[in-house]
Design a protein around this motif. Structure first.
Motif, mmCIF file in Angstrom:
data_model
loop_
_atom_site.group_PDB
_atom_site.id
_atom_site.type_symbol
_atom_site.label_atom_id
_atom_site.label_comp_id
_atom_site.label_asym_id
_atom_site.label_seq_id
_atom_site.Cartn_x
_atom_site.Cartn_y
_atom_site.Cartn_z
ATOM 1 N N ARG A 27 0.802 -1.222 0.000
ATOM 2 C CA ARG A 27 0.000 0.000 0.000
ATOM 3 C C ARG A 27 0.837 1.274 0.000
ATOM 4 N NH1 ARG A 27 -5.231 -1.369 1.534
ATOM 5 N NH2 ARG A 27 -5.594 -3.505 0.835
ATOM 6 N N SER A 28 2.148 1.149 0.036
ATOM 7 C CA SER A 28 2.992 2.335 0.012
ATOM 8 C C SER A 28 2.893 3.008 -1.352
ATOM 9 C CB SER A 28 4.449 1.956 0.296
ATOM 10 O OG SER A 28 5.299 3.071 0.123
ATOM 11 N N GLU A 29 2.645 4.329 -1.349
ATOM 12 C CA GLU A 29 2.406 5.054 -2.599
ATOM 13 C C GLU A 29 3.548 4.898 -3.586
ATOM 14 O OE1 GLU A 29 1.213 9.543 -4.163
ATOM 15 O OE2 GLU A 29 1.282 9.070 -2.024
ATOM 16 N N GLU A 30 4.768 4.914 -3.106
ATOM 17 C CA GLU A 30 5.907 4.829 -4.018
ATOM 18 C C GLU A 30 5.966 3.483 -4.735
ATOM 19 O OE1 GLU A 30 9.350 3.388 -0.828
ATOM 20 O OE2 GLU A 30 9.270 5.480 -1.510
ATOM 21 N N LEU A 31 5.322 2.466 -4.169
ATOM 22 C CA LEU A 31 5.355 1.135 -4.769
ATOM 23 C C LEU A 31 4.280 0.936 -5.835
ATOM 24 C CD1 LEU A 31 6.050 -1.064 -1.602
ATOM 25 C CD2 LEU A 31 7.665 -0.355 -3.378
ATOM 26 N N TYR A 32 3.219 1.764 -5.799
ATOM 27 C CA TYR A 32 2.198 1.620 -6.845
ATOM 28 C C TYR A 32 2.095 2.854 -7.741
ATOM 29 C CZ TYR A 32 -0.846 4.214 -3.551
ATOM 30 O OH TYR A 32 -1.378 5.150 -2.710
ATOM 31 N N GLN A 33 2.939 3.864 -7.506
ATOM 32 C CA GLN A 33 2.833 5.106 -8.260
ATOM 33 C C GLN A 33 3.050 4.913 -9.761
ATOM 34 O OE1 GLN A 33 1.804 7.974 -6.786
ATOM 35 N NE2 GLN A 33 1.578 8.710 -8.906
ATOM 36 N N HIS A 34 3.908 3.968 -10.131
ATOM 37 C CA HIS A 34 4.144 3.727 -11.562
ATOM 38 C C HIS A 34 2.845 3.433 -12.296
ATOM 39 C CE1 HIS A 34 5.334 1.884 -15.330
ATOM 40 N NE2 HIS A 34 4.679 0.797 -14.979
ATOM 41 N N TRP A 35 1.974 2.628 -11.686
ATOM 42 C CA TRP A 35 0.731 2.225 -12.349
ATOM 43 C C TRP A 35 -0.208 3.421 -12.494
ATOM 44 C CZ3 TRP A 35 2.120 -2.144 -14.246
ATOM 45 C CH2 TRP A 35 2.930 -3.014 -13.518
ATOM 46 N N ILE A 36 -0.246 4.278 -11.477
ATOM 47 C CA ILE A 36 -1.074 5.485 -11.532
ATOM 48 C C ILE A 36 -0.586 6.412 -12.634
ATOM 49 C CG2 ILE A 36 -1.946 7.454 -10.218
ATOM 50 C CD1 ILE A 36 -2.774 4.740 -9.089
ATOM 51 N N ASP A 37 0.736 6.648 -12.657
ATOM 52 C CA ASP A 37 1.306 7.553 -13.660
ATOM 53 C C ASP A 37 1.104 7.009 -15.066
ATOM 54 O OD1 ASP A 37 2.136 9.163 -11.578
ATOM 55 O OD2 ASP A 37 4.218 8.444 -11.618
ATOM 56 N N SER A 38 1.285 5.718 -15.223
ATOM 57 C CA SER A 38 1.149 5.099 -16.545
ATOM 58 C C SER A 38 -0.270 5.238 -17.078
ATOM 59 C CB SER A 38 1.550 3.621 -16.471
ATOM 60 O OG SER A 38 1.415 2.994 -17.728
ATOM 61 N N LEU A 39 -1.273 4.968 -16.225
ATOM 62 C CA LEU A 39 -2.665 5.083 -16.660
ATOM 63 C C LEU A 39 -3.065 6.536 -16.895
ATOM 64 C CD1 LEU A 39 -4.674 2.447 -14.580
ATOM 65 C CD2 LEU A 39 -4.306 2.507 -17.054
ATOM 66 N N THR A 40 -2.599 7.440 -16.042
ATOM 67 C CA THR A 40 -2.923 8.856 -16.223
ATOM 68 C C THR A 40 -2.388 9.357 -17.559
ATOM 69 O OG1 THR A 40 -2.895 9.222 -13.829
ATOM 70 C CG2 THR A 40 -2.682 11.162 -15.242
ATOM 71 N N HIS A 41 -1.163 8.980 -17.891
ATOM 72 C CA HIS A 41 -0.574 9.372 -19.175
ATOM 73 C C HIS A 41 -1.344 8.749 -20.337
ATOM 74 C CE1 HIS A 41 2.452 10.474 -22.121
ATOM 75 N NE2 HIS A 41 2.498 9.211 -22.518
#
Length: 249
Positions: free
Chosen positions: A50-64
């Motif tokens: 649940r640490s943000e830094e561990l799932y941030q890639h997926w958020i950034d990828s989908l947002t882009h």
């Protein structure tokens, strides 16, 4: 001589089969998923806690990935609000990104809660391709029952307007691990969008697939399938299906 003729006959059959496979690949769109892993040769969507830094890639990828679909009012940059009918000549259908809620940037696409959203689309659409749709008289036996029911409901309304899509576990254990799957805005791509697929402004319609309560600590093999009569389904040739792995720690 007989051996030579036999080899020639086998070669002819092989070349014919290869040519047919290449033709099917060339004349059929490809089912794709997003977000993609950082590693180009990987298909594993791994949510490492649940640490943000561990799932941030997926958020950034989908947002882009979704940037072209966002505009004022929640519509995509396409210009016509279609409703069961192809867009006027020269126009393309808008994509209502608000219909993907709760699979949205505001909700972190569910990755912060271990309930990830995966987006599907049909890509590499051949020029001039138009979907040919199933009705209740020709649905394949392997189509999931919930889709067969939706096909019948559409038919009762006098409609045949969707390229259906489904996702499930690939193997028996995966089917147990995968948990409830919800589709936004529904388990289908609107067929009328593809009448404008040759237009340079075309935005591929999307389906967001939310994995509500997938089992933790295991790798789940997921298979998704697009259902139209002119989308061949061949897992080896990656026709009409896609496979990826989902792991939630």
């Amino acid at each position: 001589m007989r051996t030579t003729n036999h080899v020639a006959a086998l070669l002819f059959v092989y070349l014919s089969w290869t040519s047919a496979c290449q033709s099917r690949i060339k004349n059929s769109p490809v089912l794709e998923f997003r977000p993609l892993p950082k590693e180009s040769d990987s298909t594993l969507v791994w949510i490492q806690g649940r640490s943000e830094e561990l799932y941030q890639h997926w958020i950034d990828s989908l947002t882009h990935f979704l940037e072209p679909y966002f505009s004022i009012g929640g519509w995509g940059s396409s210009d016509h609000k279609c409703s069961d009918e192809p867009p006027p000549k020269g126009s393309v259908c808008a994509v209502k990104v608000r219909d993907f809620w709760p699979c949205s940037p505001e909700n972190r696409f569910g990755y912060d809660r271990g309930e990830p959203c995966i987006f599907l689309r049909l890509g590499d659409i051949p020029k001039g391709w138009r979907p040919e749709l199933y009705n209740s008289s020709n649905v394949p036996k392997e189509m999931p029952d919930f889709l067969k029911n939706l096909v019948r409901e559409e038919e009762q309304k006098g409609k045949h307007s969707k390229v259906w899509v489904s996702c499930d576990g690939d193997y028996p254990a995966d089917k147990e691990y995968i948990g409830p799957v919800t589709y936004y805005p529904g388990p289908a791509f609107p067929a009328y969008h593809f009448h404008a697929a040759d237009n340079t402004e075309f935005l591929n319609p999307l389906v967001a697939v939310k994995f509500e309560r997938a089992s933790r600590g295991v790798i789940i093999n997921v298979v998704c399938t697009a259902w139209a009569t002119n989308i061949p389904r061949d897992a080896k040739e990656k026709l009409g299906t896609l496979n990826f792995e989902l792991s939630i720690d």
